[in-house]
Design an enzyme around this catalytic site. Structure first.
Site, PDB file in Angstrom:
ATOM      1  N   TYR A   1     101.411  57.697  26.137  1.00 55.05           N
ATOM      2  CA  TYR A   1     101.056  56.347  26.574  1.00 55.05           C
ATOM      3  C   TYR A   1     100.860  55.445  25.359  1.00 55.05           C
ATOM      4  CZ  TYR A   1     100.053  57.663  31.454  1.00 55.05           C
ATOM      5  OH  TYR A   1     100.143  58.088  32.756  1.00 55.05           O
TER       6      TYR A   1
ATOM      7  N   ASP B   1      98.100  54.180  37.632  1.00 56.38           N
ATOM      8  CA  ASP B   1      97.207  53.386  38.464  1.00 56.38           C
ATOM      9  C   ASP B   1      97.780  51.994  38.708  1.00 56.38           C
ATOM     10  OD1 ASP B   1      95.386  55.482  38.452  1.00 56.38           O
ATOM     11  OD2 ASP B   1      94.230  54.678  36.766  1.00 56.38           O
TER      12      ASP B   1
END
Length: 287
Positions: A126, A60
């Site tokens: 992540y 994003d």
């Protein structure tokens, strides 16, 4: 007709000034700066051919990456050029001269047969960095470290994180996307105290799953932070797994603390089968 060859590209970027990975149409005639758009432009310039990138994880706006993976199909004739001379690794230096300082291709190689950066992937990793120190993030890490203004209980956050691990429907943690499944296998979710003398009250969330849906990682982190600061009890996380749509009770952690740090793939002789299985599972869930 061009004979095409597939390349694997390993990519890193500071997402602060990008509107995410995916190319976007101009807004009111003004171009939207994205990682994909920036890379595609420079690759097409070198290849002299309109290229398209397929990526392991569409990050994003504001999200970073040190271990992103993409593939691209380019004309085989491109490797006859003297500057490349049949060696795709030479693209690294060539692209470094063309790309802005906040995105780089760290490695380029001929992709193994059957390789698909998205569908062949086994899992994505992540890391989320966040500080609760009164002075905020260390200036040299301010672009990849989020700030939380209240103290947190690390043990409580880990308890909440552990309750979410497994194959679950994470609808409460995902922004709605038409025809997309929210079932994911969250394989690992651990919180660590990463504090140092120069970075006190620094915490890292390490999150691994087969795949993530839109906004999922930041919502997982936000859920744990709400528990860690005492705003929610430790049963909050597990209860959310029973919900069938995005929950407004979950704070979404700031994008700037999140980085895609790695993508795992199977052995070369298993890449095609993995891609086929992943596509089949996605189609089955969307029926």
């Amino acid at each position: 007709m061009h004979e095409l060859v597939r390349l694997r590209l390993d990519v890193a970027y500071d997402g602060t000034d990008f509107h995410g990975w995916a190319k976007q149409n101009p807004i009111d005639g003004v171009p939207v700066r994205t990682v994909e758009g920036t890379l595609t432009e420079k690759l097409a310039m070198i290849a002299r051919y309109p290229v398209e990138l397929t990526v392991a994880g569409r990050t994003d706006a504001g999200v970073h990456a040190s271990g992103q993976v993409a593939h691209v199909d380019v004309p085989k004739a491109m490797f006859a050029e003297r500057s490349i001379a049949g060696d795709p690794s030479r693209l690294v230096r060539r692209l470094a001269k063309l790309l802005p300082s906040d995105v780089t291709v760290t490695a380029a190689s001929f992709a193994p047969v059957g390789f698909d950066a998205r569908f062949s992937a086994l899992r994505r990793h992540y890391v989320y960095r966040i500080t609760t120190a009164p002075q905020g993030a260390l200036p040299v890490r301010a672009r990849d470290t989020a700030t939380w203004t209240r103290p947190v209980d690390l043990d409580a956050m880990q308890e909440a994180a552990s309750a979410l691990v497994g194959l679950n429907d994470f609808a409460a943690f995902c922004r709605a996307k038409p025809h997309a499944t929210t079932i994911r296998d969250l394989q690992s979710f651990t919180w660590r105290d990463a504090s140092t003398d120069k970075e006190p009250q620094l915490y890292e969330a390490h999150v691994t799953a087969d795949a993530f849906c839109w906004s999922m990682v930041r919502s997982l982190v936000g859920c744990c932070l709400a528990v860690g600061e005492g705003k929610r009890d430790v049963d909050f996380a597990a209860a959310l797994l029973k919900e069938s749509q995005r929950s407004s009770k979950i704070p979404v952690a700031a994008a700037g603390g999140l980085s895609l740090v790695g993508v795992d793939y199977p052995a070369d002789d298993e890449l095609a089968a993995r891609a086929e299985a992943t596509r089949g599972r996605r189609d089955e869930l969307q029926v």
